[in-house]
Write an enzyme that holds these catalytic residues in place. Structure first.
Site, PDB file in Angstrom:
ATOM      1  N   MET A 190       0.862  -1.609   0.032  1.00 34.67           N
ATOM      2  CA  MET A 190      -0.226   0.290  -0.224  1.00 34.67           C
ATOM      3  C   MET A 190       1.004   1.585   0.102  1.00 34.67           C
ATOM      4  O   MET A 190       1.515   0.760   0.689  1.00 34.67           O
ATOM      5  CB  MET A 190      -0.673   0.067   0.812  1.00 34.67           C
ATOM      6  CG  MET A 190      -2.229  -1.324   1.225  1.00 34.67           C
ATOM      7  SD  MET A 190      -2.283  -1.150   2.773  1.00 34.67           S
ATOM      8  CE  MET A 190      -1.084  -1.853   3.860  1.00 34.67           C
ATOM      9  N   ILE A 220       1.736  -5.381   7.875  1.00 34.20           N
ATOM     10  CA  ILE A 220       3.217  -5.011   8.618  1.00 34.20           C
ATOM     11  C   ILE A 220       3.172  -3.662   7.730  1.00 34.20           C
ATOM     12  O   ILE A 220       3.282  -3.446   6.911  1.00 34.20           O
ATOM     13  CB  ILE A 220       4.020  -5.724   7.667  1.00 34.20           C
ATOM     14  CG1 ILE A 220       4.162  -7.425   7.272  1.00 34.20           C
ATOM     15  CG2 ILE A 220       5.592  -5.253   7.734  1.00 34.20           C
ATOM     16  CD1 ILE A 220       4.591  -7.899   5.976  1.00 34.20           C
ATOM     17  N   GLY A 243       1.491   3.988   4.681  1.00 32.08           N
ATOM     18  CA  GLY A 243       2.631   3.466   4.099  1.00 32.08           C
ATOM     19  C   GLY A 243       3.283   2.130   4.725  1.00 32.08           C
ATOM     20  O   GLY A 243       3.234   2.021   5.597  1.00 32.08           O
ATOM     21  N   SER A 244       2.590   1.022   3.648  1.00 35.44           N
ATOM     22  CA  SER A 244       2.373   0.051   4.655  1.00 35.44           C
ATOM     23  C   SER A 244       2.066  -1.690   3.618  1.00 35.44           C
ATOM     24  O   SER A 244       2.133  -1.575   2.674  1.00 35.44           O
ATOM     25  CB  SER A 244       1.522  -0.504   5.557  1.00 35.44           C
ATOM     26  OG  SER A 244       0.479   0.064   5.663  1.00 35.44           O
ATOM     27  N   ARG A 245       2.233  -3.118   4.539  1.00 37.21           N
ATOM     28  CA  ARG A 245       1.815  -4.102   3.526  1.00 37.21           C
ATOM     29  C   ARG A 245       1.190  -4.483   3.895  1.00 37.21           C
ATOM     30  O   ARG A 245       1.413  -5.199   5.746  1.00 37.21           O
ATOM     31  CB  ARG A 245       3.247  -5.057   3.265  1.00 37.21           C
ATOM     32  CG  ARG A 245       3.957  -5.763   2.578  1.00 37.21           C
ATOM     33  CD  ARG A 245       4.750  -6.223   2.158  1.00 37.21           C
ATOM     34  NE  ARG A 245       5.285  -7.885   2.448  1.00 37.21           N
ATOM     35  CZ  ARG A 245       6.848  -7.893   2.620  1.00 37.21           C
ATOM     36  NH1 ARG A 245       7.959  -7.474   2.387  1.00 37.21           N
ATOM     37  NH2 ARG A 245       6.691  -9.400   2.646  1.00 37.21           N
TER      38      ARG A 245
END
Length: 221
Positions: free
Chosen positions: A97, A155, A185-187
């Site tokens: 993301m 994450i 901001g991440s995943r």
């Protein structure tokens, strides 16, 4: 509509932006500089509002498909060893993301929560190979009627400083419902049985609670 996790930040940002605009109006004499500062303040407010948006989505629930848990881009599709819960091989799908994506995490499948754990950690960039095991993260396992246990992991990335996870052991959850939020901001990684059929491709953009990312093998026989 905005996510509840952003309410405090939105209110504080709004107050600061209004103060900045008013201050520029009264204390900055250069017209170009005044307008520039006011535009920057408004753009910052718009970015915050965009980040915390929470679009309502009508979900077509099914036990046969796994839906994308977040909006973003598919960056990993591979068979891996999952060491925390399964301690064995699983099929991994990872979705990255960017700051402009909706950051709501949604349940990819319906079922009951068997495992939910928070891990403090580093803030490597979300696409780093070690981010899944070294970054701040939460691990959640859902027991589903047809896929058995599936695991997803929120994450944190280089910009993300807080992960919100609503999943509690024993909860009954429904596909597409709000499961949490990752700020900036991440995943998300999702680990599925090896015989699961992946229905997305690398670099494909997906929409949370809308895009089918995997399905049962029998549907493709």
């Amino acid at each position: 509509m905005f996510h509840k996790e952003g309410q405090k930040i939105i209110i504080i940002t709004f107050i600061l932006v209004v103060a900045a605009i008013v201050s520029a109006e009264y204390f900055v004499t250069l017209n170009w500089l005044k307008i520039g500062l006011q535009v920057v303040a408004l753009v910052f407010l718009i970015l915050i509002l965009q980040f915390f948006r929470n679009p309502k989505r009508k979900v077509k629930r099914t036990f046969d498909d796994i839906l994308a848990p977040v909006d973003g881009k598919v960056v990993v599709i591979e068979e891996v060893e999952e060491p925390e819960y399964f301690k064995g091989k699983r099929k991994q799908i990872s979705i990255f993301m960017s700051p402009v994506n909706v950051h709501v995490t949604r349940y990819a499948a319906s079922g009951s929560i068997k495992y939910s754990k928070y891990h403090p950690g580093k803030y490597l960039v979300a696409w780093h190979p070690k981010a899944s095991t070294e970054n701040e993260r939460t691990t959640v396992v859902i027991n589903t009627p047809k896929f058995g246990d599936i695991l997803y992991r929120q994450i944190a990335g280089a910009l993300a400083k807080r992960i919100v996870n609503y999943a509690k052991v024993g909860d009954s959850v429904h596909q597409g419902e709000d499961a949490g939020f990752i700020k900036f901001g991440s995943r998300v990684d999702i680990f599925l049985p090896l015989d699961t059929v992946v229905t997305v491709k690398l670099n494909q953009k997906v929409i949370g609670a809308k895009t089918c990312i995997a399905t049962l093998p029998s549907q493709n026989d």
